[in-house]
Design an enzyme around this catalytic site. Structure first.
Site, PDB file in Angstrom:
ATOM      1  N   SER A 118     -44.213-102.740  29.800  1.00 23.58           N
ATOM      2  CA  SER A 118     -44.883-103.907  29.230  1.00 23.58           C
ATOM      3  C   SER A 118     -43.939-105.095  29.311  1.00 23.58           C
ATOM      4  O   SER A 118     -42.716-104.930  29.471  1.00 23.58           O
ATOM      5  CB  SER A 118     -45.238-103.617  27.762  1.00 23.58           C
ATOM      6  OG  SER A 118     -45.621-104.782  27.068  1.00 23.58           O
TER       7      SER A 118
ATOM      8  N   TYR B  22     -44.826-101.037  18.941  1.00 23.67           N
ATOM      9  CA  TYR B  22     -45.186-101.087  20.352  1.00 23.67           C
ATOM     10  C   TYR B  22     -44.007-101.568  21.195  1.00 23.67           C
ATOM     11  O   TYR B  22     -43.677-100.982  22.235  1.00 23.67           O
ATOM     12  CB  TYR B  22     -46.391-102.009  20.551  1.00 23.67           C
ATOM     13  CG  TYR B  22     -46.880-102.087  21.967  1.00 23.67           C
ATOM     14  CD1 TYR B  22     -47.686-101.086  22.488  1.00 23.67           C
ATOM     15  CD2 TYR B  22     -46.564-103.173  22.787  1.00 23.67           C
ATOM     16  CE1 TYR B  22     -48.158-101.148  23.802  1.00 23.67           C
ATOM     17  CE2 TYR B  22     -47.029-103.244  24.090  1.00 23.67           C
ATOM     18  CZ  TYR B  22     -47.821-102.231  24.591  1.00 23.67           C
ATOM     19  OH  TYR B  22     -48.279-102.305  25.889  1.00 23.67           O
TER      20      TYR B  22
END
Length: 260
Positions: free
Chosen positions: A150, A163
């Site tokens: 990410s 996350y």
């Protein structure tokens, strides 16, 4: 010497894609099938309808596809799922760890349960699932393990402590996988893709506000957010012989966001 077409050819290969019922995982499975790989989609039992639809999409290409249901955060389920998945077309040569979750909680609302869930799905499952497949890959002398990172592997975003921690871990896990499994000309490579902003189930809340989406597009160098079709070239490259001398790397597919 192989031709360019042969370097990217995936006919005869078997790919397993977690998170294969929707979003980036489903798109990746479809693109691998376009290159000739048989595909096994994996997702939660509640996603069975979507899994069946994903399989039908691949089969329209004239390529074999199947699905298995599994909660990848439950490590006890992984060995049985791998055995069932391997019964369709043989043991997977390609593993794409695309299953993921982002609960978008403010830091003060993160509970031990939601923290552990995020880490289990995004970081723990990719390692233990890959480890189950490595012996077969070694015996074949060929294997491709691809993790999904990410922008948050290298950048901090609001309401994403768990996350961000998990995706930062994915970057290091990818290097550790390569160090462990790419040795001695094993034929196994381990790499990661760091997507920018693509419209998926995880990012859907952002797309409710056009101003936010426009601002995200301006943050890229190219000037737009990602389309799922943008995944095709990179995923086929990392899954094919064309990337045999690349391992332990994260490649950002983000329109230049991470370069600014």
């Amino acid at each position: 010497m192989s031709t360019i077409k042969e370097l990217f050819e995936l006919s005869g290969r078997v790919a397993m894609v977690t998170g294969g019922s929707s979003g980036i995982g489903r798109a990746i499975a479809y693109h691998l099938a376009q290159a000739g790989a048989a595909v096994v989609h994996v997702a939660l039992p509640r996603e069975e309808k979507a899994l069946k639809e994903a399989v039908k999409e691949v089969e329209t290409l004239g390529v074999s596809a199947a699905y298995e249901t599994c909660d990848v955060s439950n490590l006890d389920e992984l060995p049985g799922m791998v055995e069932r998945a391997s019964s369709h077309f043989g043991s997977p040569d390609i593993l794409v760890n695309a299953a993921g979750v982002n609960l978008r909680e403010p830091w003060e609302e993160v509970s031990p349960e939601t923290w552990n869930t995020t880490i289990a799905i995004n970081l723990t499952a990719p390692f233990f699932l890959a480890r189950l497949l490595v012996p077969s890959m070694r015996s074949k002398g060929w294997g491709k393990i691809i993790n999904i990172g990410s922008l948050q592997s290298v950048r901090a975003f609001p309401n994403s402590a768990a996350y961000g921690a998990s995706k930062g871990g994915v970057a290091q896990l990818t290097r550790a996988m390569a160090e462990a499994w790419s040795k001695d000309q094993s034929g196994i490579t381990c790499n990661a893709i760091g997507p920018g902003f693509f419209k998926t189930g995880l990012t859907a809340p952002l797309y409710d506000d056009q101003k936010v989406i426009d601002a995200l597009a301006r943050q890229t160098i190219i000037g737009r957010n990602g389309e799922l079709s943008d995944l095709a070239g990179l995923i086929v490259f990392l899954s094919s012989r064309a990337s045999d001398y690349i391992t332990g790397q994260m490649i950002f597919l983000d329109g230049g966001w991470s370069a600014k």
